[in-house]
Write a protein that holds these residues in place. Structure first.
Motif, mmCIF file in Angstrom:
data_model
loop_
_atom_site.group_PDB
_atom_site.id
_atom_site.type_symbol
_atom_site.label_atom_id
_atom_site.label_comp_id
_atom_site.label_asym_id
_atom_site.label_seq_id
_atom_site.Cartn_x
_atom_site.Cartn_y
_atom_site.Cartn_z
ATOM 1 N N VAL A 1 -53.247 -63.724 -29.630
ATOM 2 C CA VAL A 1 -53.058 -62.581 -28.730
ATOM 3 C C VAL A 1 -51.944 -61.686 -29.264
ATOM 4 C CG1 VAL A 1 -52.254 -61.930 -26.422
ATOM 5 C CG2 VAL A 1 -54.005 -63.690 -26.683
ATOM 6 N N VAL A 2 -50.840 -62.286 -29.718
ATOM 7 C CA VAL A 2 -49.739 -61.488 -30.268
ATOM 8 C C VAL A 2 -50.177 -60.782 -31.543
ATOM 9 C CG1 VAL A 2 -47.446 -61.665 -31.317
ATOM 10 C CG2 VAL A 2 -47.937 -62.893 -29.220
ATOM 11 N N TRP A 3 -50.934 -61.474 -32.397
ATOM 12 C CA TRP A 3 -51.397 -60.866 -33.652
ATOM 13 C C TRP A 3 -52.335 -59.698 -33.369
ATOM 14 C CZ3 TRP A 3 -56.314 -61.092 -36.175
ATOM 15 C CH2 TRP A 3 -56.298 -60.573 -37.462
ATOM 16 N N LEU A 4 -53.251 -59.877 -32.413
ATOM 17 C CA LEU A 4 -54.169 -58.792 -32.063
ATOM 18 C C LEU A 4 -53.438 -57.613 -31.422
ATOM 19 C CD1 LEU A 4 -57.236 -60.784 -30.712
ATOM 20 C CD2 LEU A 4 -57.122 -59.411 -32.792
ATOM 21 N N ALA A 5 -52.393 -57.898 -30.654
ATOM 22 C CA ALA A 5 -51.623 -56.824 -30.027
ATOM 23 C C ALA A 5 -50.843 -56.007 -31.053
ATOM 24 C CB ALA A 5 -50.667 -57.396 -28.984
ATOM 25 N N ASN A 6 -50.459 -56.630 -32.166
ATOM 26 C CA ASN A 6 -49.662 -55.935 -33.189
ATOM 27 C C ASN A 6 -50.502 -55.425 -34.340
ATOM 28 O OD1 ASN A 6 -47.248 -56.349 -31.845
ATOM 29 N ND2 ASN A 6 -46.961 -58.365 -32.781
ATOM 30 N N LEU A 7 -51.808 -55.436 -34.237
ATOM 31 C CA LEU A 7 -52.652 -54.982 -35.344
ATOM 32 C C LEU A 7 -52.510 -53.495 -35.634
ATOM 33 C CD1 LEU A 7 -56.127 -56.745 -35.319
ATOM 34 C CD2 LEU A 7 -54.512 -56.559 -37.159
ATOM 35 N N GLY A 8 -52.341 -52.704 -34.614
ATOM 36 C CA GLY A 8 -52.297 -51.247 -34.760
ATOM 37 C C GLY A 8 -51.140 -50.771 -35.503
#
Length: 111
Positions: free
Chosen positions: A104-111
């Motif tokens: 979840v943290v990795w997906l949130a910081n993808l942008g």
């Protein structure tokens, strides 16, 4: 235990991708994210391989530090798992929970 090792490898791969996401040097970040993804793929392969060949490994693999030697009704010695159900559940819940949180943290910081 081998399935728990695969879950821990997934968790380490996610951590490696998170570290690669936060590194300021572009090349090292891409390298860490690539190897983290490779670690996740390797863990999934181990998990699938072990699930296909579980019967072959059952007789050969025993964690003796987690077993107790007891006598059965016929007088033969047997190894019995000393871990409680709660301990086994914790060993699965913690890596899965941390992996989901990391994803979840990795997906949130993808942008």
């Amino acid at each position: 235990m081998a399935r728990i090792d695969s879950l821990i490898l997934v968790m380490l791969g996610v951590a490696q991708m998170l570290i690669g996401n936060s590194v300021t040097l572009e090349f090292i970040g891409v390298l860490l994210q690539g190897t983290g993804g490779g670690t996740i793929v390797m863990a999934i392969y181990f998990l699938i391989f072990l699930s296909k060949h579980q019967k072959e490994f059952d007789g050969a693999y025993s964690k003796l530090e987690n077993t107790t030697l007891i006598r059965n009704e016929s007088g033969e010695l047997e190894f019995q798992d000393a871990n409680t159900v709660v301990t086994r559940v914790i060993w699965y819940v913690v890596p899965v929970g941390l992996t989901i949180l990391g994803m979840v943290v990795w997906l949130a910081n993808l942008g």
